[in-house]
Design a protein around this motif. Structure first.
Motif, PDB file in Angstrom:
ATOM      1  N   ALA A   2       0.823  -1.202   0.000  1.00 43.51           N
ATOM      2  CA  ALA A   2       0.000   0.000   0.000  1.00 43.51           C
ATOM      3  C   ALA A   2       0.863   1.260   0.000  1.00 43.51           C
ATOM      4  CB  ALA A   2      -0.941  -0.009   1.198  1.00 43.51           C
ATOM      5  N   TYR A   3       1.986   1.211   0.733  1.00 40.18           N
ATOM      6  CA  TYR A   3       2.893   2.359   0.761  1.00 40.18           C
ATOM      7  C   TYR A   3       3.461   2.630  -0.633  1.00 40.18           C
ATOM      8  CZ  TYR A   3       6.855   5.325   2.044  1.00 40.18           C
ATOM      9  OH  TYR A   3       7.749   6.366   2.130  1.00 40.18           O
ATOM     10  N   PHE A   4       3.830   1.578  -1.330  1.00 40.38           N
ATOM     11  CA  PHE A   4       4.360   1.732  -2.692  1.00 40.38           C
ATOM     12  C   PHE A   4       3.288   2.306  -3.619  1.00 40.38           C
ATOM     13  CE2 PHE A   4       4.999  -0.142  -6.961  1.00 40.38           C
ATOM     14  CZ  PHE A   4       6.183   0.504  -7.289  1.00 40.38           C
ATOM     15  N   LEU A   5       2.056   1.830  -3.499  1.00 40.33           N
ATOM     16  CA  LEU A   5       0.972   2.363  -4.316  1.00 40.33           C
ATOM     17  C   LEU A   5       0.726   3.841  -4.012  1.00 40.33           C
ATOM     18  CD1 LEU A   5      -1.596  -0.578  -4.196  1.00 40.33           C
ATOM     19  CD2 LEU A   5      -0.097   0.066  -6.097  1.00 40.33           C
ATOM     20  N   GLN A   6       0.873   4.221  -2.731  1.00 36.94           N
ATOM     21  CA  GLN A   6       0.716   5.632  -2.365  1.00 36.94           C
ATOM     22  C   GLN A   6       1.787   6.484  -3.032  1.00 36.94           C
ATOM     23  OE1 GLN A   6      -1.754   7.360  -0.176  1.00 36.94           O
ATOM     24  NE2 GLN A   6      -0.780   8.803  -1.572  1.00 36.94           N
ATOM     25  N   GLN A   7       3.015   5.963  -3.089  1.00 38.90           N
ATOM     26  CA  GLN A   7       4.088   6.719  -3.741  1.00 38.90           C
ATOM     27  C   GLN A   7       3.842   6.844  -5.239  1.00 38.90           C
ATOM     28  OE1 GLN A   7       5.889   8.322  -1.629  1.00 38.90           O
ATOM     29  NE2 GLN A   7       4.835   7.071  -0.085  1.00 38.90           N
ATOM     30  N   LEU A   8       3.306   5.801  -5.848  1.00 36.46           N
ATOM     31  CA  LEU A   8       2.956   5.898  -7.268  1.00 36.46           C
ATOM     32  C   LEU A   8       1.873   6.954  -7.479  1.00 36.46           C
ATOM     33  CD1 LEU A   8       2.904   2.164  -8.446  1.00 36.46           C
ATOM     34  CD2 LEU A   8       4.699   3.880  -8.782  1.00 36.46           C
ATOM     35  N   ALA A   9       0.909   6.978  -6.563  1.00 32.67           N
ATOM     36  CA  ALA A   9      -0.135   8.002  -6.658  1.00 32.67           C
ATOM     37  C   ALA A   9       0.456   9.401  -6.461  1.00 32.67           C
ATOM     38  CB  ALA A   9      -1.219   7.726  -5.619  1.00 32.67           C
ATOM     39  N   ASN A  10       1.372   9.541  -5.501  1.00 28.41           N
ATOM     40  CA  ASN A  10       2.007  10.832  -5.262  1.00 28.41           C
ATOM     41  C   ASN A  10       2.809  11.306  -6.470  1.00 28.41           C
ATOM     42  OD1 ASN A  10       0.986  10.856  -2.660  1.00 28.41           O
ATOM     43  ND2 ASN A  10       2.874  10.093  -1.719  1.00 28.41           N
ATOM     44  N   ALA A  11       3.318  10.349  -7.247  1.00 28.24           N
ATOM     45  CA  ALA A  11       4.143  10.699  -8.405  1.00 28.24           C
ATOM     46  C   ALA A  11       3.321  11.284  -9.545  1.00 28.24           C
ATOM     47  CB  ALA A  11       4.901   9.465  -8.898  1.00 28.24           C
ATOM     48  N   VAL A  12       2.026  11.011  -9.577  1.00 29.94           N
ATOM     49  CA  VAL A  12       1.207  11.449 -10.714  1.00 29.94           C
ATOM     50  C   VAL A  12       1.197  12.970 -10.866  1.00 29.94           C
ATOM     51  CG1 VAL A  12      -1.130  11.499 -11.665  1.00 29.94           C
ATOM     52  CG2 VAL A  12      -0.205   9.370 -10.749  1.00 29.94           C
ATOM     53  N   PRO A  13       0.928  13.765  -9.804  1.00 30.71           N
ATOM     54  CA  PRO A  13       0.940  15.227  -9.990  1.00 30.71           C
ATOM     55  C   PRO A  13       2.315  15.764 -10.365  1.00 30.71           C
ATOM     56  CG  PRO A  13      -0.196  14.624  -7.951  1.00 30.71           C
ATOM     57  CD  PRO A  13       0.489  13.398  -8.440  1.00 30.71           C
ATOM     58  N   ASP A 141      -8.943   1.408  -0.836  1.00 31.07           N
ATOM     59  CA  ASP A 141      -9.511   1.432   0.519  1.00 31.07           C
ATOM     60  C   ASP A 141      -8.919   0.306   1.355  1.00 31.07           C
ATOM     61  OD1 ASP A 141     -10.974   2.068   2.694  1.00 31.07           O
ATOM     62  OD2 ASP A 141     -12.907   1.396   1.912  1.00 31.07           O
ATOM     63  N   ASP A 142      -7.662   0.519   1.774  1.00 31.72           N
ATOM     64  CA  ASP A 142      -6.985  -0.428   2.653  1.00 31.72           C
ATOM     65  C   ASP A 142      -7.142   0.072   4.087  1.00 31.72           C
ATOM     66  OD1 ASP A 142      -5.212  -1.945   4.161  1.00 31.72           O
ATOM     67  OD2 ASP A 142      -3.720  -2.069   2.574  1.00 31.72           O
ATOM     68  N   PRO A 143      -7.762  -0.703   4.979  1.00 33.75           N
ATOM     69  CA  PRO A 143      -7.967  -0.230   6.359  1.00 33.75           C
ATOM     70  C   PRO A 143      -6.674   0.141   7.061  1.00 33.75           C
ATOM     71  CG  PRO A 143      -9.264  -2.199   5.926  1.00 33.75           C
ATOM     72  CD  PRO A 143      -8.355  -2.034   4.754  1.00 33.75           C
ATOM     73  N   ALA A 144      -5.594  -0.573   6.757  1.00 30.67           N
ATOM     74  CA  ALA A 144      -4.322  -0.300   7.422  1.00 30.67           C
ATOM     75  C   ALA A 144      -3.612   0.913   6.835  1.00 30.67           C
ATOM     76  CB  ALA A 144      -3.414  -1.524   7.348  1.00 30.67           C
ATOM     77  N   PHE A 145      -3.706   1.084   5.509  1.00 29.80           N
ATOM     78  CA  PHE A 145      -2.989   2.181   4.844  1.00 29.80           C
ATOM     79  C   PHE A 145      -3.759   2.562   3.581  1.00 29.80           C
ATOM     80  CE2 PHE A 145       0.138   4.587   2.622  1.00 29.80           C
ATOM     81  CZ  PHE A 145       1.074   5.015   3.568  1.00 29.80           C
ATOM     82  N   PRO A 146      -4.782   3.412   3.698  1.00 30.58           N
ATOM     83  CA  PRO A 146      -5.539   3.800   2.509  1.00 30.58           C
ATOM     84  C   PRO A 146      -4.705   4.665   1.563  1.00 30.58           C
ATOM     85  CG  PRO A 146      -6.245   5.058   4.418  1.00 30.58           C
ATOM     86  CD  PRO A 146      -5.308   4.003   4.931  1.00 30.58           C
ATOM     87  N   VAL A 147      -4.825   4.403   0.280  1.00 30.52           N
ATOM     88  CA  VAL A 147      -4.108   5.166  -0.745  1.00 30.52           C
ATOM     89  C   VAL A 147      -5.005   6.314  -1.189  1.00 30.52           C
ATOM     90  CG1 VAL A 147      -3.037   5.091  -3.019  1.00 30.52           C
ATOM     91  CG2 VAL A 147      -2.855   3.120  -1.477  1.00 30.52           C
ATOM     92  N   THR A 148      -4.524   7.536  -1.034  1.00 25.02           N
ATOM     93  CA  THR A 148      -5.353   8.706  -1.312  1.00 25.02           C
ATOM     94  C   THR A 148      -4.598   9.756  -2.119  1.00 25.02           C
ATOM     95  OG1 THR A 148      -4.698   9.876   0.710  1.00 25.02           O
ATOM     96  CG2 THR A 148      -6.577   8.369   0.874  1.00 25.02           C
ATOM     97  N   LEU A 149      -5.364  10.604  -2.763  1.00 25.15           N
ATOM     98  CA  LEU A 149      -4.890  11.855  -3.345  1.00 25.15           C
ATOM     99  C   LEU A 149      -5.933  12.912  -3.027  1.00 25.15           C
ATOM    100  CD1 LEU A 149      -3.503  10.974  -6.913  1.00 25.15           C
ATOM    101  CD2 LEU A 149      -2.183  11.728  -4.945  1.00 25.15           C
TER     102      LEU A 149
END
Length: 298
Positions: A2-13, A141-149
Motif C-alpha cells: 500500500a505504501y508503494f501504491l501511495q508513492q505511485l499516486a504521489n508521483a502522478v501530480p 480502501d486499505d484499512p491499514a494504509f488507505p491510498v489517497t490523493l
C-alpha cells in the motif's frame, strides 16, 4: 504494498507537472535549437503573480475565494504571456538564430528581470494561499494504509495531461502545427515557401509562455505559494530532461519528464531526501552524456 501504491499516486501530480513543462519548453526550443532558461523563469513568475493577485483580490477587493482565484489566474496568465511575447519579440527573436551562447546570456538577463520584478511587486514578502480542494479521495480502501490523493492533486494532474494532449493534437493535426514542423525541420526551406521563421518563433514562444503560465498557476494552487528559486529548479530540471527525452519532439520530452518525476518521487519515499536533487541532477547528467550524439547545429 500500500505504501508503494501511495508513492505511485504521489508521483502522478509531479510527473504531470514535469511533463507539461517539458512539452512547453520543447515547443519553443524545436524552432531554434537554442537552450533557454526563460521557460522556467516564466513558470515561477506566473506562480508568484498568481499568489500576489490572490492576495490583492482577497485582502483589498474583498472578493470571495472562487472570484479571487479566477481574478488571480486571469492576471497571472495575462502578465506571463505578455512578458513572454515581449521577450520573444524584443530579446530572443534578434538572437534566436545566431549564437547559442548569446541566447543563454540573454535568458539569464530575462530571468533576473522577472525575478526582481516579482520580488519588488510582492515587497519581498512570502505570500500564501488558503487551503482549498484539499479533501482526500480514497483510491485504494486499505484499512491499514488507505491510498489517497487530494481533489486538487487529481484536478491539476488531469488539467496538465489534458494540456499536453491538446498541444500535441494542435501540432500533429492542424495547419499551424504543419507550419511549426516545417520551420523546425528546415527554416531556410520554409522561408523559401513563404513562411516567416521569425513570426513562427514568436508564436511558438507565446504558446510556450502560455503553457508555463498555466503550469505556474496550477503549481501555486497546489503548493500554496511559489518561491522563485524553487520555480527555477523546476525549469533547470526540465531543460536537462528535455535534452534527454528529445528536445525536438515535445511529446517525447514530456514522456521523459514524467519518468523523471516518477523516479524523483520514489527517491523521496525510499532514499535520503537531502540527496534527492543531487541524485536527480547527477542521474540526468550521466544519462545526457551517455545518449549524447555529436551533431552540428546550424
Amino acid at each position: 504494498m500500500a505504501y508503494f501504491l501511495q508513492q505511485l499516486a504521489n508521483a502522478v501530480p509531479v510527473a504531470a507537472l514535469y511533463a507539461v513543462l517539458a512539452f512547453g519548453y520543447a515547443v519553443a526550443f524545436t524552432v531554434t535549437r537554442r537552450a533557454d532558461l526563460t521557460h522556467g523563469a516564466l513558470f515561477a513568475f506566473a506562480g508568484q503573480v498568481f499568489v500576489l493577485f490572490a492576495d490583492v483580490g482577497w485582502n483589498r477587493l474583498w472578493l470571495v475565494l472562487p472570484a479571487t482565484l479566477a481574478f488571480a489566474a486571469a492576471m497571472a496568465f495575462t502578465y506571463t504571456v505578455g512578458a513572454g511575447v515581449l521577450v520573444a519579440q524584443r530579446v530572443m527573436r534578434p538572437l534566436a538564430f545566431s549564437s547559442a551562447n548569446s541566447v543563454i546570456v540573454a535568458s539569464l538577463g530575462v530571468l533576473l528581470v522577472l525575478m526582481e520584478t516579482a520580488r519588488l511587486a510582492t515587497e519581498t514578502r512570502s505570500l500564501w494561499l488558503p487551503l482549498f480542494l484539499n479533501a482526500p479521495v480514497v483510491l485504494v480502501d486499505d484499512p491499514a494504509f488507505p491510498v489517497t490523493l487530494t481533489v486538487i492533486q487529481m484536478l491539476n494532474a488531469a488539467l496538465m495531461l489534458a494540456l499536453v494532449a491538446a498541444g500535441q493534437a494542435v501540432l500533429a493535426r492542424t495547419r499551424a502545427g504543419r507550419i511549426w514542423r516545417a520551420v523546425a525541420d528546415d527554416r531556410g526551406a520554409a522561408a523559401l515557401c513563404g513562411i516567416d521563421p521569425g513570426r513562427v518563433f514568436v508564436l511558438s514562444y507565446a504558446a510556450a509562455a502560455g503553457i508555463a503560465a498555466i503550469s505556474g498557476i496550477l503549481a501555486a494552487s497546489y503548493y500554496g505559494t511559489m518561491d522563485f528559486g524553487a520555480g527555477l529548479v523546476f525549469g533547470v530540471k526540465v531543460l536537462f530532461i528535455a535534452a534527454i527525452g528529445g528536445q525536438g519532439a515535445p511529446l517525447r520530452a514530456a514522456g521523459g519528464a514524467a519518468a523523471v518525476g516518477l523516479a524523483e518521487t520514489l527517491w523521496s519515499a525510499y532514499g535520503p531526501i537531502l540527496w534527492r536533487d543531487f541524485a536527480v541532477f547527477g542521474g540526468l547528467v550521466i544519462v545526457l552524456v551517455l545518449v549524447r550524439r555529436e551533431k552540428v547545429v546550424p
